[in-house]
Write an enzyme that holds these catalytic residues in place. Structure first.
Site, mmCIF file in Angstrom:
data_model
loop_
_atom_site.group_PDB
_atom_site.id
_atom_site.type_symbol
_atom_site.label_atom_id
_atom_site.label_comp_id
_atom_site.label_asym_id
_atom_site.label_seq_id
_atom_site.Cartn_x
_atom_site.Cartn_y
_atom_site.Cartn_z
ATOM 1 N N CYS A 427 -99.684 -106.952 -41.598
ATOM 2 C CA CYS A 427 -100.083 -105.997 -42.628
ATOM 3 C C CYS A 427 -101.095 -104.982 -42.130
ATOM 4 C CB CYS A 427 -100.618 -106.736 -43.854
ATOM 5 S SG CYS A 427 -102.059 -107.771 -43.517
ATOM 6 N N HIS A 471 -104.953 -109.837 -46.488
ATOM 7 C CA HIS A 471 -103.990 -108.734 -46.559
ATOM 8 C C HIS A 471 -104.724 -107.405 -46.433
ATOM 9 C CE1 HIS A 471 -100.071 -107.120 -47.320
ATOM 10 N NE2 HIS A 471 -100.469 -106.423 -48.383
ATOM 11 N N ASP A 487 -98.652 -99.948 -50.611
ATOM 12 C CA ASP A 487 -98.633 -101.083 -49.691
ATOM 13 C C ASP A 487 -97.395 -100.980 -48.806
ATOM 14 O OD1 ASP A 487 -98.878 -103.410 -48.325
ATOM 15 O OD2 ASP A 487 -99.003 -104.720 -50.068
#
Length: 676
Positions: A427, A471, A487
């Site tokens: 991520c 994250h 995202d």
């Protein structure tokens, strides 16, 4: 005292052998929880002290002189100074207390020294709660308390009286008898802050999310199942894909690492009071419905908290930054509980950005990643709008990239290599490259780090968020819309956001995760969830029993926290508790009967004794019956009847005779044969 030319010690001052054994056991039990955080050499000193004490007991060695004691004390203090790098925090002070507790063992001469060590042991038992605060720590603390108290009890017992299990049982009963009063005081005593809320040494930083991010940082965190916090919602919880737990915002990029800008580090724009709103909060508009939840966070030794965006109400000693993340005034050194109200639907700075903010959100290192800069400008001109550019970049992620914990190592131009060559990462790679691309296209953007999702515990209705849920995502600013969460990981691995990290990785990556094998076994996994749920309840209702919780509890059950109500409650409860304990003691001291029939036969003997025919010591039932009949021939029938039934019930195992014996004794009293 001199006897025969030798100096002897009064018996009252001597240390019994059994109490010395208890003291050594107590020291081992008390020191065990500190093995994790005290220097290893302290255990070596303890073993030397135990050996020396044993040799003194055998008469082989004498007590150490002042030069040896001076060397031991000086070397221990120097060792603590070096071990904790000159920091005089709580851990250092606990270490110093333990060293004194250990060294006093070889200086102990009289019973008074033993009592001093026991009392010092109580303090060290309490210090374990500075480092551990779960249910197991509480139970172990109770065990430590029992062992120290047993040492005190043994110091007042002679060798003839001492029995290990008897001493342990008696001490356990004494300690457990104090538990009801302890619970009463816990409920009503004013909350002045727990012992475990004091700050710890800053030298021992805790692993976890840091105040900067570079490629590989979060993927490394995701290999751990260490608990970060637990969250429970009032009412229905948001869906999994909405659980973005905001921690920090990074707006400065040096070409490889993201961090906070100088303006963020200054904390100049933090809104510390809900009542006194900062000016920038006028640009924050809440929409939709609020979400209320409670968080119990583990010690992180950092100042930031985790919350859903955007918070509106929060606890005292907590502030909201201009980037919408919550911070504390002091590092979180112990487990703590806080409550937040957030609005998942909001608009922030929709009209404009301040010029300084805009420059910061467009900041890029000079001449870094030229290929990405050029492509960003080209795609923007081809797309015609920021929205179209975002969709094109997300499609690029979706069609060309792989989500993995083992990405290729990136060089100096990390964004260029990731976006156009390796195209595999975690991520932080996606968020970093996305924000760089947006800034290169002239769109203000920033990186947000925190946690996403969590493991739901259906037994206690809360979410457990672990390091594996770490994250990173992106936020961009668009005119008329303000800050929007984008995202890019969701474009590559949407199952990561909707279901969790385990569902987004291939078999090779899953093997890297710090998974416990019990997670795959239904029965063991249920036991794990129950144990974790029990710890959660302990943290919420015991460790989290603060002033507000106490006030609500007393209002509910007593109608208020007035002094007279509390005094009456303590008085009545104290009388009930002490009365119950007294009744239990009296009941425990009642006469024990070898046979059930003895109860009724002895009642029969008491009735005869009131009329001048007492039973003699050691006199058997038949002999007693013959003597009664000789003095009172008129009682021959009932006396023989009672004696016969007693023998049948006691020696022949006739259960029916026991009931007949009871009725015969009662009838004997009703007919009053002795009055004739």
């Amino acid at each position: 005292m001199k006897r025969g030319g030798l100096v002897t010690m009064r018996e009252a001052d001597q240390i019994p052998r059994n109490s010395l054994a208890w003291l050594l056991l107590a020291q081992a039990v008390i020191l065990a929880p500190h093995v994790i955080h005290i220097p290893v050499w302290i255990w070596g000193i303890w073993l030397i002290a135990v050996l020396w004490r044993w040799q003194i007991f055998r008469g082989a060695w004498g007590f150490p002189g002042w030069p040896i004691k001076l060397v031991l004390v000086a070397s221990s203090c120097a060792g603590l100074y070096l071990a904790y790098r000159g920091s005089f925090g709580v851990e250092t002070m606990v270490g110093l207390l333990i060293v004194g507790f250990v060294l006093k063992l070889i200086e102990m001469r009289k019973r008074g020294d033993l009592l001093l060590l026991c009392h010092l042991g109580y303090f060290i038992v309490a210090t374990q709660f500075l480092f551990f605060s779960n249910v197991f720590a509480a139970l172990y603390g109770l065990l430590s308390l029992i062992v120290v108290s047993a040492t005190l009890l043994a110091s007042h017992q002679s060798l003839d009286q001492h029995r290990f299990w008897r001493t342990l049982r008696l001490t356990s009963v004494l300690v457990l008898q104090a538990v009801p009063l302890m619970l009463l005081l816990f409920v009503v005593a004013p909350r002045v802050g727990p012992l475990w809320a004091v700050p710890m040494n800053s030298a021992g930083a805790k692993t976890g999310m840091s105040d900067s991010m570079s490629p590989g940082d979060i993927s490394e965190l995701s290999r751990s199942t260490e608990l970060v916090f637990r969250a429970s919602f009032e009412g229905m919880a948001p869906p999994q894909f909405e659980l973005y737990w905001r921690g920090l915002v990074f707006s400065y990029f040096d070409g490889r690492r993201w961090s906070q800008s100088n303006a963020q580090l200054s904390r100049a724009n933090i809104n510390w009071s809900e009542q006194k709103r900062a000016d920038w909060r006028d640009d924050l508009n809440y929409q939709g419905d609020a979400v209320r939840y409670q968080v119990i966070i583990e010690p992180t030794k950092q100042v930031w908290l985790f919350s859903l965006t955007a918070p509106e109400h929060w606890d005292e000693d907590t502030g909201l930054s201009q980037e919408l993340n919550l911070l504390r005034k002091r590092p979180i050194t112990q487990r703590m509980q806080y409550q937040v109200t957030s609005w998942l639907d909001y608009r922030y700075q929709a009209q404009q950005l301040e010029e300084g903010q805009r420059r910061q959100m467009l900041q890029l290192p000079a001449r870094s990643n030229p290929r990405t800069r050029a492509i960003a400008e080209q795609w923007l001109s081809e797309a015609g709008s920021a929205e179209a550019l975002i969709q094109r970049l997300l499609r690029h992620y979706n069609t060309s990239f792989r989500y993995t914990l083992q990405p290729a190592t990136l060089g100096k131009e990390s964004v260029d290599e990731f976006l156009w060559e390796t195209q595999e990462g975690f991520c932080e790679h996606f968020a970093s490259s996305f924000v760089f691309f947006m800034r290169a296209a002239g769109i203000p953007a920033r990186v947000v780090v925190g946690y996403q999702g969590g493991e739901y515990n259906p037994l206690e209705n809360y979410y457990a968020v672990r390091q594996r849920e770490a994250h990173a995502w992106s936020e961009i600013w668009l005119p008329g819309q303000g800050w929007l969460r984008i995202d890019p990981t969701a474009a590559v691995a949407p199952e990561r956001i909707e279901q969790g990290v385990d569902f987004s990785l291939d078999e090779e990556d899953i093997q890297l995760l710090d998974n416990s094998f019990v997670a795959g076994i239904s029965f063991l996994n249920t036991l794990r969830l129950r144990w974790e749920g029990f710890n959660y309840l302990w943290s919420r209702w015991v460790l989290g029993y603060d002033t507000n919780t106490q006030s609500a509890f007393l209002d509910r059950w007593l109608g208020g926290a007035d002094v007279w109500r509390l005094a009456l409650f303590v008085l009545v409860s104290g009388v009930v508790i002490i009365g119950t304990l007294v009744l239990a003691v009296v009941w425990g001291q009642r006469r024990k009967y070898r046979y059930p029939a003895d109860r009724y036969y002895l009642r029969f003997c008491k009735k005869l004794a009131r009329f001048g025919i007492p039973r003699r010591a050691g006199e058997g039932p038949r002999d007693y019956a013959r003597r009664v009949i000789q003095q009172r021939p008129d009682l021959v029938s009932p006396v023989n009847r009672v004696t016969e039934l007693y023998e049948l019930a006691s020696y022949a195992g006739n259960n029916a005779a026991l009931g007949d014996l009871k009725r015969a004794v009662i009838n004997f009293a009703v007919r009053s044969e002795l009055t004739s």
